[in-house]
Design a protein around this motif. Sequence first.
Motif, mmCIF file in Angstrom:
data_model
loop_
_atom_site.group_PDB
_atom_site.id
_atom_site.type_symbol
_atom_site.label_atom_id
_atom_site.label_comp_id
_atom_site.label_asym_id
_atom_site.label_seq_id
_atom_site.Cartn_x
_atom_site.Cartn_y
_atom_site.Cartn_z
ATOM 1 N N PHE A 85 -12.298 -10.700 -1.299
ATOM 2 C CA PHE A 85 -13.345 -10.653 -2.312
ATOM 3 C C PHE A 85 -13.723 -12.037 -2.837
ATOM 4 O O PHE A 85 -14.550 -12.143 -3.746
ATOM 5 C CB PHE A 85 -12.909 -9.722 -3.442
ATOM 6 N N ILE B 191 -21.361 -8.525 -0.364
ATOM 7 C CA ILE B 191 -20.269 -9.060 0.449
ATOM 8 C C ILE B 191 -20.521 -8.675 1.909
ATOM 9 O O ILE B 191 -21.128 -7.621 2.175
ATOM 10 C CB ILE B 191 -18.898 -8.507 -0.030
ATOM 11 N N ALA C 203 -15.775 -9.323 5.538
ATOM 12 C CA ALA C 203 -14.956 -9.764 4.404
ATOM 13 C C ALA C 203 -14.432 -8.569 3.622
ATOM 14 O O ALA C 203 -13.278 -8.561 3.174
ATOM 15 C CB ALA C 203 -15.768 -10.687 3.501
ATOM 16 N N LEU C 204 -15.265 -7.543 3.468
ATOM 17 C CA LEU C 204 -14.836 -6.333 2.759
ATOM 18 C C LEU C 204 -13.722 -5.633 3.524
ATOM 19 O O LEU C 204 -12.735 -5.176 2.925
ATOM 20 C CB LEU C 204 -16.033 -5.396 2.581
ATOM 21 N N LYS D 13 -15.345 -13.895 -0.996
ATOM 22 C CA LYS D 13 -16.585 -14.108 -0.255
ATOM 23 C C LYS D 13 -17.790 -13.403 -0.894
ATOM 24 O O LYS D 13 -18.868 -13.359 -0.306
ATOM 25 C CB LYS D 13 -16.430 -13.601 1.190
ATOM 26 N N VAL D 14 -17.613 -12.853 -2.078
ATOM 27 C CA VAL D 14 -18.699 -12.124 -2.730
ATOM 28 C C VAL D 14 -19.795 -13.083 -3.194
ATOM 29 O O VAL D 14 -19.523 -14.161 -3.723
ATOM 30 C CB VAL D 14 -18.164 -11.311 -3.927
ATOM 31 N N ASP E 233 -24.260 -6.805 5.602
ATOM 32 C CA ASP E 233 -23.867 -6.937 4.198
ATOM 33 C C ASP E 233 -23.669 -5.578 3.538
ATOM 34 O O ASP E 233 -24.270 -4.580 3.935
ATOM 35 C CB ASP E 233 -24.924 -7.731 3.424
#
Length: 245
Positions: free
Chosen positions: A235, A225, A229-230, A237-238, A199
Amino acid sequence: MKYEIPKLLKEHENLIKGTLRYSNEIIFKREETKPWDSKLGGCPYLKNSKDYPIDQFGKPMLFLAQINLADIGDLDELPKKGLLQFFVANDDMFGLEDPILLKYIEDFEENEGDLVKEHPYENEEYNSNLPFSHSGKMYFTSREMPMSSSLDLFREIFMKKLSEEEYEKLSDDCYSSDSRIGGYPYFVQNDYIGFDDDDFLLLQLDIDEECGIMFGDSGNCVFSITKDALKNRDFSKVVYDWQCC
């Protein structure tokens, strides 16, 4: 700024160093901001008032913060340019139980004449649910930090490998309050989101006297996140959480 291992913990230097991350600590100043500046509250970068985010009930969302990624150092996971904007639902729970919105604007212009200069929805009703009393500009200082002692992962890694005295010393040394991007979050109560090695901390807003930041009773908020995903600039998925005493 480099992290120095306390003398008491030198025996565990390699174990502690394995958790080190860089963060950008945030200092807030009550200053006027340009539309593209890193800022707390105020008016986000916006070309047209009609583009301001509205929640699922047709109510304007709270604009918490905007990060100009060119201001950030030592965090290779982040894009090198663009703006990252943080919005939550406007209610007395600071949007905790509602969908949040993170907008990534990769390319932006720096011509104030073409941009919205005042927040299109800022009024007494809008301001009543903001978790701060003043908007302001953000300044950043890069530092190296060990894993936060408020994480479940911290206890898993260190509790059985350190003596009681060593563990207490490291726990005190790894108190990760204050506002930041990157590094590790601080959870006032519990690590409900299970923050781990995969993360990334996009933003932590903590108690601040300059701009009057306060989530509930001595609380803070965290936007997290996954690194995958980053990397994919996803975003949606934040994960957002705030806690207080």
